[in-house]
Design a protein around this motif. Structure first.
Motif, PDB file in Angstrom:
ATOM      1  N   HIS A 102       0.855  -1.186   0.000  1.00  0.00           N
ATOM      2  CA  HIS A 102       0.000   0.000   0.000  1.00  0.00           C
ATOM      3  C   HIS A 102       0.891   1.235   0.000  1.00  0.00           C
ATOM      4  O   HIS A 102       1.593   1.506   0.977  1.00  0.00           O
ATOM      5  N   GLY A 103       0.872   1.952  -1.098  1.00  0.00           N
ATOM      6  CA  GLY A 103       1.742   3.117  -1.249  1.00  0.00           C
ATOM      7  C   GLY A 103       1.293   4.322  -0.441  1.00  0.00           C
ATOM      8  O   GLY A 103       0.139   4.426  -0.040  1.00  0.00           O
ATOM      9  N   ARG A 104       2.245   5.204  -0.235  1.00  0.00           N
ATOM     10  CA  ARG A 104       1.977   6.500   0.403  1.00  0.00           C
ATOM     11  C   ARG A 104       2.042   7.564  -0.686  1.00  0.00           C
ATOM     12  O   ARG A 104       2.960   7.582  -1.498  1.00  0.00           O
ATOM     13  N   PHE A 105       1.050   8.451  -0.708  1.00  0.00           N
ATOM     14  CA  PHE A 105       1.043   9.499  -1.728  1.00  0.00           C
ATOM     15  C   PHE A 105       2.150  10.505  -1.463  1.00  0.00           C
ATOM     16  O   PHE A 105       2.294  11.012  -0.346  1.00  0.00           O
ATOM     17  N   ILE A 106       2.944  10.776  -2.510  1.00  0.00           N
ATOM     18  CA  ILE A 106       3.965  11.817  -2.412  1.00  0.00           C
ATOM     19  C   ILE A 106       3.520  13.073  -3.150  1.00  0.00           C
ATOM     20  O   ILE A 106       4.093  14.136  -2.972  1.00  0.00           O
ATOM     21  N   SER A 111       1.968   7.653  -5.856  1.00  0.00           N
ATOM     22  CA  SER A 111       2.203   7.013  -4.561  1.00  0.00           C
ATOM     23  C   SER A 111       3.454   6.149  -4.668  1.00  0.00           C
ATOM     24  O   SER A 111       3.862   5.749  -5.758  1.00  0.00           O
ATOM     25  N   ILE A 112       4.033   5.835  -3.516  1.00  0.00           N
ATOM     26  CA  ILE A 112       5.322   5.151  -3.494  1.00  0.00           C
ATOM     27  C   ILE A 112       5.343   4.060  -2.435  1.00  0.00           C
ATOM     28  O   ILE A 112       4.730   4.197  -1.371  1.00  0.00           O
ATOM     29  N   GLN A 131       0.243   5.373  -9.709  1.00  0.00           N
ATOM     30  CA  GLN A 131      -0.705   6.472  -9.566  1.00  0.00           C
ATOM     31  C   GLN A 131      -1.596   6.287  -8.345  1.00  0.00           C
ATOM     32  O   GLN A 131      -1.930   7.236  -7.663  1.00  0.00           O
ATOM     33  N   TYR A 132      -1.955   5.040  -8.029  1.00  0.00           N
ATOM     34  CA  TYR A 132      -2.876   4.760  -6.946  1.00  0.00           C
ATOM     35  C   TYR A 132      -2.176   4.049  -5.801  1.00  0.00           C
ATOM     36  O   TYR A 132      -1.303   3.211  -6.022  1.00  0.00           O
ATOM     37  N   ALA A 133      -2.575   4.343  -4.578  1.00  0.00           N
ATOM     38  CA  ALA A 133      -1.926   3.773  -3.395  1.00  0.00           C
ATOM     39  C   ALA A 133      -2.132   2.270  -3.285  1.00  0.00           C
ATOM     40  O   ALA A 133      -1.304   1.566  -2.723  1.00  0.00           O
TER      41      ALA A 133
END
Length: 186
Positions: A102-106, A111-112, A131-133
């Protein structure tokens, strides 16, 4: 007696919600396809039960990892929906515990997910973006990532997992994951 059992289960679930730092939460990586054997201890193959999930019945299970050995985790398994189902304590193979990346939006469009060599490393060795978390399944063949190991460090649980990038398996540590079977983490 049934009311007492329901109260105990509700209290156990409340403890799960309010004591996130005590246990690492996860779900079964693939109980729907093949079922998950639950063992009586960390070394023998004495199976106490076999957990099988069915998406048509939505009988998903939540897991609290209580302790670890070399190849298994001692877990407390509870039904996500059936409060009448008693919790099960036992040992399962490590690769059966899963979470979603689950990415974190930068920024609003990116997201990363960072992978580190170890939890105490200051910089990640790999950064994957999307693009999406919650759209990192392309790095996991559409499946949950296994929890190969975990460590509580700086107030957070870090997991050691494996992803596939450019047809290579890459093992690393991350805090960028969601332990909810429905992938509904913020």
């Amino acid at each position: 007696m049934k009311k007492l059992l329901v109260i105990i289960i509700v209290l156990a679930k409340c403890q799960f919600i309010f004591s996130q730092e005590e246990y690492l939460s996860a779900f079964f990586a693939d109980a729907e396809t093949k079922g998950i054997p639950v063992y009586s201890n960390d070394t023998d193959n004495d199976i106490i039960t076999n957990i099988k999930e069915f998406s048509s019945k939505e009988n998903w299970h939540c897991i609290d990892i209580l302790e670890k050995s070399d190849k298994r985790y001692k877990v407390c398994i509870v039904s996500c929906f059936d409060e009448d189902e008693a919790p099960i304590n036992g040992w399962i193979d490590k690769e059966q515990c899963g979470v979603w990346l689950h990415g974190r939006f930068i920024n609003p469009n990116l997201s990363i997910v960072n992978l580190y060599l170890m939890p105490d490393q200051p910089y990640p060795f790999l950064k994957i973006t999307d693009q999406y978390a919650d759209d990192f399944r392309k790095y996991t063949n559409g499946k949950a990532v296994p929890i190969l190991d975990y460590k509580f460090y700086n107030g957070r649980y870090w997991i050691k997992t494996v992803i596939t990038k450019d047809k290579k398996e890459i093992v690393g540590w991350t805090i960028d994951y969601c332990p909810n079977i429905f992938h509904s983490c913020n």
